[in-house]
Scaffold this active site. Structure first.
Site, PDB file in Angstrom:
ATOM      1  N   ALA A  39      14.751 -68.494 -57.715  1.00  0.00           N
ATOM      2  CA  ALA A  39      14.256 -69.736 -58.306  1.00  0.00           C
ATOM      3  C   ALA A  39      14.029 -70.791 -57.230  1.00  0.00           C
ATOM      4  O   ALA A  39      13.078 -71.571 -57.274  1.00  0.00           O
ATOM      5  CB  ALA A  39      15.244 -70.258 -59.332  1.00  0.00           C
ATOM      6  N   SER A  87      -4.297 -39.037 -33.968  1.00  0.00           N
ATOM      7  CA  SER A  87      -3.354 -38.241 -34.767  1.00  0.00           C
ATOM      8  C   SER A  87      -2.386 -37.576 -33.793  1.00  0.00           C
ATOM      9  O   SER A  87      -2.561 -37.668 -32.582  1.00  0.00           O
ATOM     10  CB  SER A  87      -4.095 -37.212 -35.602  1.00  0.00           C
ATOM     11  N   GLU A 124      11.744 -40.442 -34.492  1.00  0.00           N
ATOM     12  CA  GLU A 124      11.441 -41.280 -35.662  1.00  0.00           C
ATOM     13  C   GLU A 124      11.210 -40.412 -36.890  1.00  0.00           C
ATOM     14  O   GLU A 124      11.027 -39.211 -36.780  1.00  0.00           O
ATOM     15  CB  GLU A 124      10.144 -42.081 -35.408  1.00  0.00           C
ATOM     16  N   LYS A 126       8.773 -39.189 -39.921  1.00  0.00           N
ATOM     17  CA  LYS A 126       7.332 -39.121 -40.180  1.00  0.00           C
ATOM     18  C   LYS A 126       7.115 -39.499 -41.638  1.00  0.00           C
ATOM     19  O   LYS A 126       7.356 -38.706 -42.547  1.00  0.00           O
ATOM     20  CB  LYS A 126       6.782 -37.726 -39.892  1.00  0.00           C
ATOM     21  N   CYS A 436      10.662 -19.098 -83.147  1.00  0.00           N
ATOM     22  CA  CYS A 436      11.234 -18.623 -81.899  1.00  0.00           C
ATOM     23  C   CYS A 436      10.477 -17.379 -81.423  1.00  0.00           C
ATOM     24  O   CYS A 436      10.320 -16.430 -82.186  1.00  0.00           O
ATOM     25  CB  CYS A 436      12.713 -18.297 -82.120  1.00  0.00           C
TER      26      CYS A 436
HETATM   27  S1  IVH Z   1       2.605 -42.168 -34.274  1.00  0.00           S
HETATM   28  C1  IVH Z   1      -0.556 -41.740 -31.230  1.00  0.00           C
HETATM   29  N1  IVH Z   1       4.750 -42.264 -35.773  1.00  0.00           N
HETATM   30  O1  IVH Z   1       1.322 -39.365 -38.987  1.00  0.00           O
HETATM   31  C2  IVH Z   1       0.426 -41.500 -32.283  1.00  0.00           C
HETATM   32  N2  IVH Z   1       2.717 -41.552 -36.776  1.00  0.00           N
HETATM   33  O2  IVH Z   1      -1.005 -37.811 -37.108  1.00  0.00           O
HETATM   34  C3  IVH Z   1       0.061 -42.201 -33.523  1.00  0.00           C
HETATM   35  N3  IVH Z   1       2.928 -41.047 -39.163  1.00  0.00           N
HETATM   36  O3  IVH Z   1      -1.397 -40.448 -40.184  1.00  0.00           O
HETATM   37  C4  IVH Z   1       0.937 -41.943 -34.672  1.00  0.00           C
HETATM   38  N4  IVH Z   1       5.074 -41.532 -39.342  1.00  0.00           N
HETATM   39  O4  IVH Z   1       0.219 -42.415 -40.152  1.00  0.00           O
HETATM   40  C5  IVH Z   1       3.446 -41.967 -35.737  1.00  0.00           C
HETATM   41  N5  IVH Z   1       6.750 -42.435 -36.965  1.00  0.00           N
HETATM   42  C6  IVH Z   1       5.431 -42.157 -36.922  1.00  0.00           C
HETATM   43  C7  IVH Z   1       4.716 -41.722 -38.056  1.00  0.00           C
HETATM   44  C8  IVH Z   1       3.356 -41.413 -37.945  1.00  0.00           C
HETATM   45  C9  IVH Z   1       3.979 -41.119 -39.989  1.00  0.00           C
HETATM   46  C10 IVH Z   1       1.593 -40.590 -39.585  1.00  0.00           C
HETATM   47  C11 IVH Z   1       0.474 -41.488 -39.140  1.00  0.00           C
HETATM   48  C12 IVH Z   1      -0.695 -40.556 -38.994  1.00  0.00           C
HETATM   49  C13 IVH Z   1      -0.047 -39.256 -38.709  1.00  0.00           C
HETATM   50  C14 IVH Z   1      -0.228 -38.917 -37.246  1.00  0.00           C
END
Ligand code: IVH
Length: 712
Positions: A39, A87, A124, A126, A436
């Protein structure tokens, strides 16, 4: 808010409000630690809105008021990415070989020898969402774009501005690096699983209410992608999206006043300080062995994360080494994605079968073209019940998404409607059979229940088989070696019909069965012999009474001691058992009120040769703790001197009382502490007795008319 005499003064005020709102939005959306009530936030927000309305010339795109309410887009526009969105190479090998191969490649490229120390990596998650590039100029979000083909993506700035987790303006301060003139943050937009479920529920309600053009989504990624690409930001704003930052696009170089990051980890920490969410799982690790450990640790927690991931990502930490390693085609050499087995796959529905369970429950099951998902080959997926099957509108021949996460049973998530052919569109919707499929008895769906049940009882072959298997399972009476194939043969060949028939099996009948050698027949007879010595909880559980699981069976045995006492207990008496509520009590009563069930019990426990000779030790009934306040309703109000509200509630409920939230004519006592409000007044108007904490404790210690309360 005071009046403003000049635009200059208003500008100062506006700036101060924006600062505060940015700060609190970050606390709320990113850190999940709000400092002020909603609020209060709304008040600040409205104050800013009012000022901006008076001084429209002071409105800026990064104002918190600009997150929502923007006009719908006519169509999407595309933009070239200043730095391409790459990618990453994907490894799908086992955790060890995937990480080792990556580490070995990096070491080779960097000409490292065995005696060199391990390479430092950042590990990290994904995230399973969609990649987003966020462009900030002088610290202000000016553009958000999807990945597109990597070179050019769609502009979705309006929608991204509605996301609370994305800063409209980078945070600044003494402990934060100065904001570079140009900064592109790359990361993943995703939808949390709970938000996804809630969204789908809202969508279902809209559809049920007759809304046109609404749909549900098959998974969080699909829902997130739909929301991001929504042309109407007002709709996008209702789709709860989240964000994780994981990298950079274009950034002002260090020699032109940009930051001079040395490592990827340092970059992530700075992104966090600038106000972006960075996943807490992100870790700095040394060498292949720690990458493997990370992969394994995340695999274990994968299903309990609040969002979907499809793997982990390993990145070389040193940015100098990253530059040295460079790229191969469109992929950096310094990063690799290591995927987990997919939890969702596409397959086709070959048939919809009806399975009959032990309690007669009919379950529609989709028979699927075999598909490898979540680490196993799946050929069946439950459709749960008629409503679920119709809601998903699965038809034979459909292409469906099958999901198997962790140990959860495989599920049909949804149908790919675009794959539905014309003749399939004509095909009828699924309907549950009214008889059944196993015994042709009528199947009924009771009021308020989701399931159809076969009424055939032990007349139904399916239920007989299940009942026998249930009795013979390890956690019940345990007949070693009596599996479903054997029970199937015995019942189909009419050798046994009921559980007691098991104990009448002879060597001859058994040895004549397919694949049953005399030795195995002998073993089974011995296992049956052994099973006769059991315990009361196992026997009771083995009877397969609806709602009576192992824990309830144990509680009943402990409370009553003897089977006869349980068989003859009244509803009220059954309800005294901890663990037993009205549904369980009714189920027990119904079971033991049926003559044929009692007959089965008698046959099993009669000594041989007339009966089966199943025995167990009986005990004494547990001391009955009277529940003196059964039937009394209490309302608690105010703060008590010694007890917390929850403690008081627990005490009362343990004594059998009901604790209600508001005072009515049905209330017997109001227990009032300090700072009471309207409840006390209401009690006085209705003439309800009022106690204080001492009075309540006295009542619990020396209950009035305790005997009168316990009716048996
Ligand atoms: S790094 C140059 N880190 O995975 C590297 N990508 O092919 C650029 N993704 O569609 C990507 N988690 O959206 C990176 N911790 C992460 C990620 C990540 C998911 C996805 C990203 C892309 C694909 C990479």
């Amino acid at each position: 808010m005071q009046a403003h005499t000049s635009p200059a003064q208003a500008a100062i005020e506006i700036e101060a409000l924006r600062e505060q709102l940015h700060h609190h939005a970050h606390r709320y959306y990113v850190l999940d630690e709000p400092q002020i009530p909603d609020a209060e936030y709304d008040k600040l927000f409205q104050a800013l809105q009012a000022l901006e309305a008076t001084y429209p010339e002071l409105l800026t795109v990064d104002s918190p008021t600009q997150r929502v309410g923007a006009k719908p887009l006519a169509s999407a526009t595309t933009v070239r990415h200043a730095a391409p969105m790459l990618s990453i190479r994907t490894e799908t090998d086992t955790e060890a070989t995937g990480a080792q191969a990556f580490d070995a490649r990096i070491r080779r490229e960097l000409s490292l020898v065995e005696t060199d120390p391990p390479v430092e990596y950042v590990a990290e998650l994904k995230f399973d969402g969609l990649a987003m590039s966020l462009r900030f100029e002088s610290g202000v979000l000016v553009q958000a774009a999807t990945r597109g083909d990597g070179e050019a993506g769609e502009v979705v700035t309006q929608n991204i501005r509605t996301m609370g987790q994305i800063p409209l303006r980078l945070k600044t301060g003494a402990d934060v690096l100065p904001v570079p003139p140009v900064l592109e943050v790359r990361g993943e937009v995703y939808m949390r699983r709970d938000h996804f479920e809630a969204l789908n529920e809202r969508q279902r309600q809209k559809i049920a209410a007759g809304a046109k053009g609404e749909r549900t989504f098959v998974n969080p990624r699909n829902a997130a992608a739909g929301a991001v690409r929504q042309l109407d930001p007002a709709i996008a704003a209702q789709r709860p999206l989240s964000f994780f930052a994981y990298g950079l696009g274009e950034i002002t170089p260090a020699d032109q006043g940009g930051p001079d990051f040395q490592t990827h980890y340092e970059l992530l920490q700075t992104l966090k300080a600038w106000g972006f969410p960075v996943a807490v799982q992100t870790q700095c690790v040394q060498g292949a062995s720690e990458l493997i450990a990370f992969h394994q640790a995340i695999a274990i927690t994968r299903d309990s994360l609040p969002f979907d991931i499809d793997g982990v990502v390993y990145k070389v930490n040193s940015l100098a080494l990253q530059r040295q390693l460079g790229f191969v085609s469109r992929e950096p050499r310094w990063a690799v994605a290591h995927k987990y087995p997919a939890q969702e796959q596409l397959t086709t529905v070959l048939a919809i079968d009806i399975q009959v369970g032990r309690t007669g429950k009919l379950t529609p099951v989709a028979k699927l073209a075999p598909v490898f998902v979540g680490g196993v080959t799946v050929t069946n997926a439950t459709l749960h019940n008629e409503d679920e099957a119709r809601r998903k509108d699965v038809r034979v021949g459909d292409t469906v998404i099958v999901r198997r996460a962790g140990d959860v049973i495989p599920e049909v998530v949804g149908v790919l409607l675009e794959k539905r052919t014309d003749d399939l569109l004509q095909a009828p919707q699924f309907t549950m059979p009214r008889i059944c499929p196993v015994c042709n008895s009528v199947a009924v769906r009771e009021e308020g229940e989701a399931d159809y049940r076969c009424t055939g009882g032990l007349f139904c072959g399916a239920q007989r088989k299940q009942a026998i298997l249930h009795f013979a399972q390890r956690r019940a009476v345990e007949v070693e070696g009596l599996g479903d194939k054997l029970v199937e043969q015995l019942v189909d060949a009419d050798i046994i019909k009921t559980v007691p028939d098991l104990y009448r099996l002879g060597l001859l009948a058994l040895a004549n069965l397919d694949r049953m050698a005399e030795k195995s027949a002998q073993n089974l007879l011995e296992a049956l012999q052994k099973s006769k010595q059991t315990t009361l909880p196992r026997f009771l559980f083995g009877l397969g009474i609806r709602h009576v699981g192992e824990a309830t069976a144990k509680a009943l045995a402990r409370h009553f001691g003897k089977l006869d006492s349980i068989m003859d207990a009244s509803m009220a008496h059954l309800l005294e058992v901890a663990d037993v509520g009205p549904i369980v009590a009714l189920s027990l009563r119904t079971f033991f009120d049926q003559a044929h069930n009692r007959e089965v019990v008698e046959q099993l426990r009669q000594p041989e040769p007339d009966g089966c000779g199943v025995t167990w030790e009986e005990g004494e009934p547990a001391l009955r703790v009277p529940k003196p306040l059964t039937g009394k309703t209490f309302v608690l109000t105010g703060t008590f001197p010694t007890l917390s509200r929850d403690q008081a509630k627990d005490l009362l409920e343990a004594a059998g009382a009901k604790v209600a939230g508001s005072v009515s004519k049905k209330t017997d006592f109001v227990v009032a502490g300090a700072e009471v409000g309207s409840k006390l007044e209401k009690a006085q108007t209705l003439g309800v007795a009022v106690l204080d904490e001492v009075g309540m404790l006295a009542m619990l210690a020396a209950p009035v008319s305790a005997t009168e309360q316990v009716t048996l």
